[in-house]
Design a protein around this motif. Sequence first.
Motif, short mmCIF file in Angstrom:
data_model
loop_
_atom_site.label_atom_id
_atom_site.label_comp_id
_atom_site.label_asym_id
_atom_site.label_seq_id
_atom_site.Cartn_x
_atom_site.Cartn_y
_atom_site.Cartn_z
N ARG A 73 0.83 -1.20 0.00
CA ARG A 73 0.00 0.00 0.00
C ARG A 73 0.87 1.25 0.00
NH1 ARG A 73 -4.10 -1.09 4.97
NH2 ARG A 73 -5.33 -2.75 4.03
N ARG A 74 0.42 2.28 -0.69
CA ARG A 74 1.15 3.55 -0.68
C ARG A 74 0.74 4.39 0.52
NH1 ARG A 74 1.47 5.31 -7.00
NH2 ARG A 74 2.55 3.43 -7.65
N SER A 75 -0.53 4.27 0.90
CA SER A 75 -0.95 4.99 2.10
C SER A 75 -1.27 3.96 3.18
CB SER A 75 -2.16 5.88 1.80
OG SER A 75 -3.35 5.19 1.93
N ARG A 76 -0.79 4.18 4.35
CA ARG A 76 -0.97 3.30 5.50
C ARG A 76 -0.55 1.86 5.22
NH1 ARG A 76 -6.92 3.76 7.33
NH2 ARG A 76 -6.31 1.63 7.53
N PRO A 77 0.69 1.63 4.79
CA PRO A 77 1.12 0.23 4.57
C PRO A 77 1.17 -0.52 5.90
CG PRO A 77 2.98 1.72 4.41
CD PRO A 77 1.77 2.58 4.56
N VAL A 78 0.94 -1.81 5.83
CA VAL A 78 1.01 -2.67 7.00
C VAL A 78 2.39 -3.30 7.01
CG1 VAL A 78 0.06 -4.70 8.13
CG2 VAL A 78 -1.45 -3.12 6.92
#
Length: 85
Positions: A73-78
């Motif tokens: 993910r680019r935003s909020r990667p886990v």
Amino acid sequence: MEIQRTIRRRELLQIVPLADSTIYDMERRGEFPKRFNLTPRCVVWYLAEVEAWVKARREDGVAKTPPPDVTKRRSRPVHAVATQP
């Protein structure tokens, strides 16, 4: 000559409750019956082809897609969590 029944988009969506974009993408990939133009403004599908597609989907089942890779993910990667012994 045998006449085949055709259906317009409204009737197609009653048989196959998918979004227009999903149907169009599947058509492009060859996974759904192709539509054709009766006139420049009238698009139809053969009912027999759509019914055969539904029957094949029911008999074969649909392969489940794997869950998305949330680490990309680019935003909020886990991020992977280290396990403690």
